[in-house]
Scaffold this motif. Structure first.
Motif, short mmCIF file in Angstrom:
data_model
loop_
_atom_site.label_atom_id
_atom_site.label_comp_id
_atom_site.label_asym_id
_atom_site.label_seq_id
_atom_site.Cartn_x
_atom_site.Cartn_y
_atom_site.Cartn_z
N ILE A 27 -55.71 -18.52 31.88
CA ILE A 27 -55.85 -19.11 33.21
C ILE A 27 -55.79 -20.63 33.16
N GLU A 28 -56.71 -21.24 32.45
CA GLU A 28 -56.81 -22.71 32.45
C GLU A 28 -55.54 -23.40 31.95
N PRO A 29 -55.00 -23.03 30.77
CA PRO A 29 -53.80 -23.75 30.33
C PRO A 29 -52.60 -23.51 31.24
N SER A 30 -52.52 -22.33 31.85
CA SER A 30 -51.40 -22.06 32.75
C SER A 30 -51.51 -22.89 34.02
N LEU A 31 -52.72 -22.97 34.58
CA LEU A 31 -52.90 -23.76 35.80
C LEU A 31 -52.64 -25.25 35.57
N GLU A 32 -52.74 -25.70 34.33
CA GLU A 32 -52.45 -27.10 34.00
C GLU A 32 -50.96 -27.38 33.91
N GLY A 35 -45.95 -26.79 38.12
CA GLY A 35 -45.32 -25.67 38.80
C GLY A 35 -46.16 -24.43 38.93
N CYS A 36 -47.31 -24.35 38.27
CA CYS A 36 -48.18 -23.18 38.39
C CYS A 36 -49.15 -23.40 39.55
N LEU A 37 -49.07 -22.52 40.54
CA LEU A 37 -49.92 -22.62 41.71
C LEU A 37 -51.12 -21.68 41.65
N ALA A 38 -50.98 -20.55 40.98
CA ALA A 38 -52.06 -19.56 40.88
C ALA A 38 -51.84 -18.72 39.63
N TYR A 39 -52.95 -18.26 39.04
CA TYR A 39 -52.88 -17.45 37.83
C TYR A 39 -54.17 -16.66 37.76
N GLU A 40 -54.14 -15.40 38.20
CA GLU A 40 -55.38 -14.64 38.32
C GLU A 40 -55.23 -13.20 37.83
N PRO A 41 -56.03 -12.80 36.83
CA PRO A 41 -56.01 -11.42 36.36
C PRO A 41 -56.94 -10.53 37.20
N TYR A 42 -56.55 -9.27 37.33
CA TYR A 42 -57.33 -8.27 38.06
C TYR A 42 -57.37 -6.99 37.25
N THR A 43 -58.48 -6.27 37.35
CA THR A 43 -58.64 -4.98 36.68
C THR A 43 -58.65 -3.87 37.72
N ASP A 44 -57.96 -2.78 37.42
CA ASP A 44 -57.95 -1.61 38.29
C ASP A 44 -59.33 -0.95 38.20
N PRO A 45 -60.10 -0.88 39.30
CA PRO A 45 -61.45 -0.33 39.22
C PRO A 45 -61.47 1.17 38.90
N GLU A 61 -37.61 -22.06 37.20
CA GLU A 61 -37.56 -22.98 36.07
C GLU A 61 -38.97 -23.23 35.51
N ALA A 62 -39.95 -23.39 36.40
CA ALA A 62 -41.34 -23.60 35.96
C ALA A 62 -41.84 -22.36 35.21
N LEU A 63 -41.49 -21.18 35.72
CA LEU A 63 -41.90 -19.94 35.05
C LEU A 63 -41.21 -19.82 33.68
N ASP A 64 -39.93 -20.14 33.63
CA ASP A 64 -39.21 -20.08 32.35
C ASP A 64 -39.84 -21.00 31.32
N LEU A 65 -40.25 -22.19 31.76
CA LEU A 65 -40.91 -23.12 30.85
C LEU A 65 -42.26 -22.56 30.37
N HIS A 66 -42.98 -21.87 31.26
CA HIS A 66 -44.25 -21.23 30.91
C HIS A 66 -44.07 -20.28 29.73
N PHE A 67 -42.96 -19.54 29.73
CA PHE A 67 -42.72 -18.56 28.66
C PHE A 67 -42.48 -19.21 27.30
N PRO A 70 -47.00 -22.85 23.91
CA PRO A 70 -47.75 -22.27 22.78
C PRO A 70 -48.79 -21.24 23.22
N HIS A 71 -49.46 -21.47 24.36
CA HIS A 71 -50.49 -20.50 24.78
C HIS A 71 -49.85 -19.18 25.20
N PHE A 72 -48.67 -19.21 25.81
CA PHE A 72 -48.00 -17.96 26.16
C PHE A 72 -47.52 -17.24 24.90
N GLU A 73 -46.91 -17.97 24.00
CA GLU A 73 -46.41 -17.35 22.77
C GLU A 73 -47.55 -16.74 21.96
N HIS A 74 -48.71 -17.40 21.96
CA HIS A 74 -49.87 -16.85 21.25
C HIS A 74 -50.33 -15.55 21.89
N VAL A 75 -50.52 -15.55 23.20
CA VAL A 75 -51.03 -14.34 23.86
C VAL A 75 -50.00 -13.21 23.79
#
Length: 98
Positions: A27-32, A35-45, A61-67, A70-75
């Motif tokens: 969440i935090e590194p992506s929001l930084e 081009g990232c406006l929101a980044y929120e995980p949800y669990t199916d109850p 383009e912003a999404l492509d850069l996200h991929f 380093p934090h995306f490649e790690h996860v």
């Protein structure tokens, strides 16, 4: 234009907390990122092994850069050990913002 991304994940039984931790750690590194406006995980109850990540980006383009970050490649490497099958990604665009 706002690009909404819905990524779907299914954890191996017993690894739900590890998946949640991995997604929350993005969440935090992506929001930084520019081009990232929101980044929120949800669990199916009803099925805690299933989770989705809802993201909003200013452009593909912003999404492509996200991929490439380093934090995306790690996860992405961590997810290989946590998931039953590869995660899915859906891109949605509001037709009124084209």
């Amino acid at each position: 234009m706002t690009l909404t991304v819905i990524a779907g994940f299914e954890a191996k039984p017993g690894l739900e907390d590890d998946l949640r931790t991995a997604l929350e750690g993005m969440i935090e590194p992506s929001l930084e990122e520019a081009g990232c406006l929101a980044y929120e995980p949800y669990t199916d109850p009803n099925q805690p092994t299933r989770m989705v990540l809802i993201e909003e980006w200013t452009s593909t383009e912003a999404l492509d850069l996200h991929f490439t970050t380093p934090h995306f490649e790690h996860v992405a490497g961590v997810l290989d050990t946590l998931l039953v099958k590869p995660f899915t990604i859906r891109h949605l665009i509001d037709p009124e913002t084209r």
